[in-house]
Write a protein that holds these residues in place. Sequence first.
Motif, PDB file in Angstrom:
ATOM      1  N   MET A 129       0.847  -1.187   0.000  1.00  0.00           N
ATOM      2  CA  MET A 129       0.000   0.000   0.000  1.00  0.00           C
ATOM      3  C   MET A 129       0.887   1.244   0.000  1.00  0.00           C
ATOM      4  O   MET A 129       1.937   1.265   0.638  1.00  0.00           O
ATOM      5  N   LYS A 130       0.439   2.281  -0.731  1.00  0.00           N
ATOM      6  CA  LYS A 130       1.210   3.515  -0.836  1.00  0.00           C
ATOM      7  C   LYS A 130       0.384   4.710  -0.366  1.00  0.00           C
ATOM      8  O   LYS A 130      -0.839   4.730  -0.517  1.00  0.00           O
ATOM      9  N   ALA A 131       1.083   5.687   0.177  1.00  0.00           N
ATOM     10  CA  ALA A 131       0.455   6.938   0.586  1.00  0.00           C
ATOM     11  C   ALA A 131       1.261   8.100   0.028  1.00  0.00           C
ATOM     12  O   ALA A 131       2.488   8.047  -0.051  1.00  0.00           O
ATOM     13  N   LEU A 134      -0.564  10.241  -7.540  1.00  0.00           N
ATOM     14  CA  LEU A 134      -1.898  10.078  -6.947  1.00  0.00           C
ATOM     15  C   LEU A 134      -2.506   8.742  -7.347  1.00  0.00           C
ATOM     16  O   LEU A 134      -3.119   8.048  -6.529  1.00  0.00           O
ATOM     17  N   LEU A 135      -2.355   8.382  -8.616  1.00  0.00           N
ATOM     18  CA  LEU A 135      -2.950   7.139  -9.110  1.00  0.00           C
ATOM     19  C   LEU A 135      -2.203   5.902  -8.613  1.00  0.00           C
ATOM     20  O   LEU A 135      -2.742   4.788  -8.676  1.00  0.00           O
ATOM     21  N   GLU A 136      -0.987   6.090  -8.112  1.00  0.00           N
ATOM     22  CA  GLU A 136      -0.222   4.980  -7.553  1.00  0.00           C
ATOM     23  C   GLU A 136      -0.505   4.774  -6.070  1.00  0.00           C
ATOM     24  O   GLU A 136      -0.054   3.784  -5.488  1.00  0.00           O
ATOM     25  N   SER A 137      -1.242   5.690  -5.449  1.00  0.00           N
ATOM     26  CA  SER A 137      -1.408   5.708  -3.992  1.00  0.00           C
ATOM     27  C   SER A 137      -2.847   5.421  -3.591  1.00  0.00           C
ATOM     28  O   SER A 137      -3.781   6.004  -4.141  1.00  0.00           O
ATOM     29  N   GLU A 138      -2.984   4.562  -2.598  1.00  0.00           N
ATOM     30  CA  GLU A 138      -4.309   4.284  -2.040  1.00  0.00           C
ATOM     31  C   GLU A 138      -4.714   5.325  -1.000  1.00  0.00           C
ATOM     32  O   GLU A 138      -5.891   5.467  -0.690  1.00  0.00           O
ATOM     33  N   ILE A 139      -3.719   6.001  -0.436  1.00  0.00           N
ATOM     34  CA  ILE A 139      -3.956   6.973   0.636  1.00  0.00           C
ATOM     35  C   ILE A 139      -3.382   8.323   0.218  1.00  0.00           C
ATOM     36  O   ILE A 139      -2.244   8.401  -0.250  1.00  0.00           O
ATOM     37  N   VAL A 152     -11.376   7.626 -11.063  1.00  0.00           N
ATOM     38  CA  VAL A 152     -10.083   7.111 -10.620  1.00  0.00           C
ATOM     39  C   VAL A 152      -9.816   7.337  -9.132  1.00  0.00           C
ATOM     40  O   VAL A 152      -8.958   6.670  -8.541  1.00  0.00           O
ATOM     41  N   ALA A 153     -10.538   8.259  -8.510  1.00  0.00           N
ATOM     42  CA  ALA A 153     -10.350   8.466  -7.064  1.00  0.00           C
ATOM     43  C   ALA A 153     -11.142   7.468  -6.229  1.00  0.00           C
ATOM     44  O   ALA A 153     -10.916   7.371  -5.015  1.00  0.00           O
TER      45      ALA A 153
END
Length: 200
Positions: A1-3, A68-73, A110-111
Amino acid sequence: MKALVINCTLKPSPEPSNTEALAEVVTARLSGYGVQVSSVRAVDLDIAPGVVTDAGDGDEWPGVHDRLLESEILVVASPTWLGRPSSVAQRVLERMDAMMTETDDEERPVAYNRVAGVVVTGNEDGAHHVISEISGALADIGYTIPGQAWTYWHLGPGPGPDYLDEEKGRDWAHSTGRTMADNLHGVARALTSHPLGPPG
């Protein structure tokens, strides 16, 4: 998971940022869950005005959009100026407006299935107003905003010292920041297991 943390301070690097310092409480907690955290100080970038993903001619927003598109948070961190989010935060949100019309392979904005929260600092009042403005915009774009997905440090009415210069109120801001990270991570995990479908 990425933020991803987008720090919307008005101070260019390497000037110390009070907003960044408080956001680091949240990111430290997220890192403890194994989340890969990165950050960007938006004022350091050439981000053109507008509501498009790519404004061309050296616009550096597309790189932020990719992250942004690579991050879940997502954590949007802003100081308070004149009781409102910073002008940099407003520009970031305006550029994110383009995400409302971008969809994934399942026709979801996408969000969708991403979570977001807000960090605010300032030596005058207005934190709840800033939180509500930024949270409302992020919800419009399609982000899920968990309960209590925010923290702030404000000295109170009238000018005074900044977060980095004052210990008063830090314990509360840090505790709330850790709760914010817990809630962001928990809801992000839930959405990963049970994603939202396309609207309509």
